[in-house]
Write an enzyme that holds these catalytic residues in place. Structure first.
Site, PDB file in Angstrom:
ATOM      1  N   LYS A  85       0.828  -1.211   0.000  1.00 34.22           N
ATOM      2  CA  LYS A  85       0.000   0.000   0.000  1.00 34.22           C
ATOM      3  C   LYS A  85       0.862   1.260   0.000  1.00 34.22           C
ATOM      4  O   LYS A  85       0.496   2.276  -0.597  1.00 34.22           O
ATOM      5  CB  LYS A  85      -0.965  -0.016   1.183  1.00 34.22           C
ATOM      6  CG  LYS A  85      -0.324  -0.093   2.557  1.00 34.22           C
ATOM      7  CD  LYS A  85      -0.298   1.231   3.246  1.00 34.22           C
ATOM      8  CE  LYS A  85       0.231   1.089   4.664  1.00 34.22           C
ATOM      9  NZ  LYS A  85       0.471   2.393   5.327  1.00 34.22           N
ATOM     10  N   THR A  86       2.043   1.210   0.659  1.00 33.86           N
ATOM     11  CA  THR A  86       2.904   2.392   0.667  1.00 33.86           C
ATOM     12  C   THR A  86       3.415   2.693  -0.739  1.00 33.86           C
ATOM     13  O   THR A  86       3.487   3.851  -1.153  1.00 33.86           O
ATOM     14  CB  THR A  86       4.083   2.190   1.631  1.00 33.86           C
ATOM     15  OG1 THR A  86       3.572   1.894   2.930  1.00 33.86           O
ATOM     16  CG2 THR A  86       4.943   3.433   1.712  1.00 33.86           C
ATOM     17  N   ARG A  92       2.627 -10.738  10.424  1.00 31.46           N
ATOM     18  CA  ARG A  92       3.990 -10.194  10.545  1.00 31.46           C
ATOM     19  C   ARG A  92       5.010 -11.211  10.039  1.00 31.46           C
ATOM     20  O   ARG A  92       6.167 -10.855   9.796  1.00 31.46           O
ATOM     21  CB  ARG A  92       4.325  -9.854  12.003  1.00 31.46           C
ATOM     22  CG  ARG A  92       3.470  -8.802  12.708  1.00 31.46           C
ATOM     23  CD  ARG A  92       3.298  -7.553  11.888  1.00 31.46           C
ATOM     24  NE  ARG A  92       2.067  -7.619  11.098  1.00 31.46           N
ATOM     25  CZ  ARG A  92       1.780  -6.831  10.085  1.00 31.46           C
ATOM     26  NH1 ARG A  92       2.658  -5.913   9.708  1.00 31.46           N
ATOM     27  NH2 ARG A  92       0.648  -6.942   9.425  1.00 31.46           N
ATOM     28  N   ASP A 129      -3.171   8.155   4.855  1.00 27.03           N
ATOM     29  CA  ASP A 129      -2.617   6.821   5.128  1.00 27.03           C
ATOM     30  C   ASP A 129      -3.223   6.268   6.418  1.00 27.03           C
ATOM     31  O   ASP A 129      -3.605   7.033   7.313  1.00 27.03           O
ATOM     32  CB  ASP A 129      -1.094   6.925   5.260  1.00 27.03           C
ATOM     33  CG  ASP A 129      -0.406   5.568   5.184  1.00 27.03           C
ATOM     34  OD1 ASP A 129      -1.062   4.579   4.799  1.00 27.03           O
ATOM     35  OD2 ASP A 129       0.787   5.500   5.533  1.00 27.03           O
ATOM     36  N   GLU A 130      -3.306   4.947   6.525  1.00 27.44           N
ATOM     37  CA  GLU A 130      -3.781   4.260   7.748  1.00 27.44           C
ATOM     38  C   GLU A 130      -5.129   4.822   8.202  1.00 27.44           C
ATOM     39  O   GLU A 130      -5.349   5.131   9.375  1.00 27.44           O
ATOM     40  CB  GLU A 130      -2.746   4.394   8.874  1.00 27.44           C
ATOM     41  CG  GLU A 130      -1.363   3.881   8.543  1.00 27.44           C
ATOM     42  CD  GLU A 130      -1.283   2.355   8.495  1.00 27.44           C
ATOM     43  OE1 GLU A 130      -2.333   1.692   8.616  1.00 27.44           O
ATOM     44  OE2 GLU A 130      -0.170   1.821   8.334  1.00 27.44           O
ATOM     45  N   GLN A 169      -7.035  -4.427  10.138  1.00 27.92           N
ATOM     46  CA  GLN A 169      -5.883  -4.074  10.972  1.00 27.92           C
ATOM     47  C   GLN A 169      -6.174  -2.880  11.879  1.00 27.92           C
ATOM     48  O   GLN A 169      -5.256  -2.191  12.322  1.00 27.92           O
ATOM     49  CB  GLN A 169      -4.662  -3.777  10.097  1.00 27.92           C
ATOM     50  CG  GLN A 169      -4.165  -4.986   9.310  1.00 27.92           C
ATOM     51  CD  GLN A 169      -2.853  -4.716   8.599  1.00 27.92           C
ATOM     52  OE1 GLN A 169      -1.797  -4.650   9.215  1.00 27.92           O
ATOM     53  NE2 GLN A 169      -2.921  -4.549   7.288  1.00 27.92           N
TER      54      GLN A 169
END
Length: 767
Positions: A47-48, A612, A235-236, A266
């Site tokens: 996504k970044t 993770r 973002d986020e 998340q």
């Protein structure tokens, strides 16, 4: 793929190199420039890369000048990384991007321009948490409120929560008003804001709340920013709170060119005010929004993704997506049932040593826990076997403030001349022995050439101190004397509990309504549990000294130990997830406070933890935990049952169970004694701990029940007949050793890895 939209009169340009390198959904998110866009980006889906490529695309294709783009992140690190990536994409330094940054930094920049609209001057000061608490304590004292009953920290937490929800003091309803000082919440919120204004200051919560008020009340300011920002990128987005959400929605309502990136699966920060509903209702807030799902994962193996996807599928409040990857199939997620907490730490230690022998870098190994107190057993085990580790996002267990306070009390009991320890606890918790009293104590100690505690008793008989300080000092020294006597008959763990109760430390934590106080109390419970493994206070304090010395030494690669929350955004080749038991994970406290909503957030936390892992993920749960000297049966987390069978392999460690029960007995009580007493309440008789004990051939019927009022000293004359000097034995913590001396049930043992130790014979078995 929908066509790229361009402002009228602007010719379409072919996809640039950075867009061509993206996968189709990423490219669609970059090239769909007009209208609202929800980029639903699963874990590890790049996504970044997509967000920064979109930002670069807007600038490179002249859709907007850099100063016409608002790009909001949650951390300065993320903003810096985005700036650097955009510069690489468009081949030049990104200049003139004043509106790329965190919510708070952008809010502060805006507020400087319009401070007078909320009664501030442009050179206002932003106060930190310490200044905020100091100011609130002044207000509490000025209004004749008992700060011990209504702590400033509690009020600070409430005000922060109200500001995160976009509430001014006049917006509080009756329920919110009752949250502090029996209906005085609104009064103190107003007094606090008035005092800040008088000081030409604001706190971090004001940076967005003030701007939200300005945008709502001053149409010209709102229209200015709506025209300025041609594009908004966030973002986020799943981590936004209410005031951030309201602020963004106002700014985006005119042009509606807002692109938010996030993952509802998340959203794990509700305790910080984040609301998963913000991302779930994006399409309702912006009808016709393009929803672009990034589902190709570049991090984890298919087996890990299948386990994570199977777990999160049990949540009802989600938009839904299916992660997939081109990576090799990889190993299934292992779910390992162990006997107890110490075995869990041993098993993880052995697995990491095996990985190290196979060439895996320790930097790529992580242990993710639900609560910080869980780190203690891993730290102790890794110290014992010489495995380097680091604690990320918090202090090492023995470095935490509440642990240092407790250890200082124990050090003064053990060694009356320990001036450093006495200085730490003389006014902790606060008992009216402030800085002036301490300086008087130091002067008297220097004059008499005696330790601080001893000289203070003499000082308390003089007129050098006020009467109240003298009385409090005499009371403290009397307590220390009583505790010193108690240390002769009490176990180290029971002594600690006595000290925490009688000193007022437990009461202090109980009155602290902050979010951190519960975790601090949990850490002290875990400290007492750690002390149950030691026969004497001297042995335990010596162990702590060795641990602290090891912490200061050692470089090179280290295993990472951190909480699941702190691990968000990180990735490791090998991830261990211990403590997947009901009450630990999901957290019983979270379920009690938040019900179904908290259960779903706990499940999202499990999804984050599993994803993770790049190559291997191992989940562990223990059948038994020892709490307050008693063994308690545990059941595996409900999340373990929700993992899809075709993505996991399940193991159960039964070997050595009976001997482990015997080796870990409390000095005062059979480990199963509480089962007979508490079974009606706890229903432990049918729990896995009981069943596994039977399976290993150990009769769980109590052989020696603790008698009321009977201390550890009463068992001193009952040595084990099967152990003699020269015998080779095994201790659960210290490993193998040889018995050097025997006095009653106390043994002196030369351990191969840990040196000479004194332990009770009930803590060892013949090797």
């Amino acid at each position: 793929m929908p066509p790229t939209h361009h402002p009228p009169g602007r010719a379409a340009t072919p996809p640039p190199d950075y867009a061509a390198a993206l996968n189709p959904p990423q490219r669609q998110a970059v090239l769909t420039t007009e209208g609202p866009v929800l980029m639903l980006a699963g874990a590890g889906t790049g996504k970044t890369a997509a967000l920064t490529a979109r930002l670069a695309h807007l600038i490179a294709t002249r859709c907007a000048w850099p100063s016409e783009i608002l790009c909001v992140t949650f951390t300065n690190k993320a903003a810096r990384e985005m700036r650097e990536r955009v510069a690489r994409h468009i081949g030049q330094a990104v200049e003139g991007m004043p509106w790329l940054g965190t919510f708070h930094s952008i809010g502060a920049r805006m507020l400087r321009r319009h401070a007078e609209l909320v009664g501030l001057r442009q050179n206002y000061t932003i106060i930190d948490t310490d200044d905020q608490l100091r100011l609130l304590k002044q207000l509490i004292a000025e209004n004749d409120l008992d700060e011990k009953r209504w702590p400033a920290r509690q009020l600070a937490g409430l005000i922060d929560r109200w500001k995160n929800r976009g509430l001014n003091f006049e917006d509080l309803d009756a329920v919110e008003n009752e949250a502090y000082a029996n209906g005085r919440g609104q009064q103190f919120y107003r007094l606090y804001q008035d005092r800040l204004k008088a000081l030409n200051a604001c706190d971090f919560g004001d940076l967005l709340l003030h701007m939200l008020n300005i945008l709502r009340r001053h149409r010209d300011v709102l229209e200015h920013y709506q025209q300025r920002f041609k594009y908004i990128l966030v973002d986020e987005y799943q981590d936004t709170n209410q005031v951030q959400y309201l602020w963004l929605r106002l700014l985006a309502q005119e042009r509606k060119n807002i692109c938010v990136v996030g993952d509802d699966d998340q959203s794990i920060y509700s305790w910080r005010g984040a609301e998963v509903a913000n991302i779930l209702k994006f399409e309702k807030d912006f009808p016709g929004a393009a929803v672009i799902k990034l589902e190709q994962n570049y991090r984890s193996t298919p087996q890990i993704l299948a386990a994570a996807s199977g777990l999160i599928a049990a949540n009802s409040a989600r938009l839904g997506k299916t992660l997939w990857t081109d990576l090799p199939q990889g190993e299934k997620v292992r779910v390992i049932g162990v006997w107890d907490g110490p075995e869990e730490a041993r098993r993880v230690g052995e697995e990491i040593e095996r990985l190290e022998r196979e060439g895996a870098p320790l930097e790529q190994v992580a242990i993710l826990v639900r609560a910080q107190y869980q780190t203690r057993e891993f730290e102790d085990r890794f110290i014992q076997i010489g495995l380097n580790y680091r604690i990320v996002g918090g202090f090492r267990f023995y470095e935490r403030a509440e642990i240092r306070d407790a250890l200082a009390y124990l050090r003064v009991i053990e060694q009356p001349a320990d001036d450093l320890a006495f200085e730490r606890i003389h006014n902790q918790p606060k008992r009216g022995l402030g800085a002036k009293t301490l300086e008087a104590m130091r002067r008297h100690a220097r004059r008499t050439g005696t330790p601080l505690a001893a000289s203070s008793l003499d000082l308390a008989d003089s007129d050098e101190l006020p009467a109240r300080a003298r009385n409090m000092l005499i009371g403290l020294l009397g307590q220390i004397a009583r505790w010193r006597q108690a240390s002769e008959v009490e176990t180290p763990a029971s002594l600690l509990r006595l000290v925490l109760a009688e000193s007022g430390y437990d009461e202090m934590l109980a009155k602290d309504r902050s979010a951190e106080s519960a975790g601090r109390a949990d850490n002290l419970v875990e400290l007492a549990r750690a002390m149950e493994d030691y026969a004497t206070l001297t042995d335990f304090l010596e162990h702590v000294s060795l641990v602290m010395d090891n912490d200061r030494a050692g470089g090179g690669e280290k295993v990472t130990i951190m909480t699941m929350h702190a691990a968000k955004g990180l990735e490791f080749d090998h991830v261990f997830l211990p403590g997947w038991e009901e009450g630990v994970f999901p957290s019983q406290r979270a379920l009690d406070e938040g019900g179904l909503a908290s259960l779903e957030e706990e499940r999202r936390l499990g999804y984050v933890a599993i994803t993770r892992a790049r190559r291997r993920c191992t989940i562990l749960h223990a059948a038994n935990r020892r709490i307050f000297g008693q063994w308690t049966g545990s059941i595996p987390s409900r999340f373990v049952d929700e993992l899809p069978e075709d993505a996991v392999v399940r193991e159960t460690t039964l070997t050595g169970g009976a001997s482990l029960w015997r080796a870990n007995w409390s000095e005062t009580e059979d480990p199963f004694a509480h089962v007979a007493r508490d079974a009606p309440q706890r229903n432990l008789a049918r729990g896995p701990g009981w069943q596994r004990a039977l399976a290993t051939g150990y009769d769980p019927t109590p052989k020696r029940l603790a008698e009321p009022g009977r201390s550890a000293a009463s068992f001193a004359a009952k040595p084990r007949a099967d152990i003699a000097i020269g015998a080779r034995v095994f201790h659960d913590k210290f490993g193998y050793g040889e018995v050097l001396d025997q006095e009653g049930n106390k043994l002196e043992i030369a351990f191969e890895q840990s040196g000479n130790k004194r332990v009770l014979d009930s803590f060892v078995k013949l090797a």
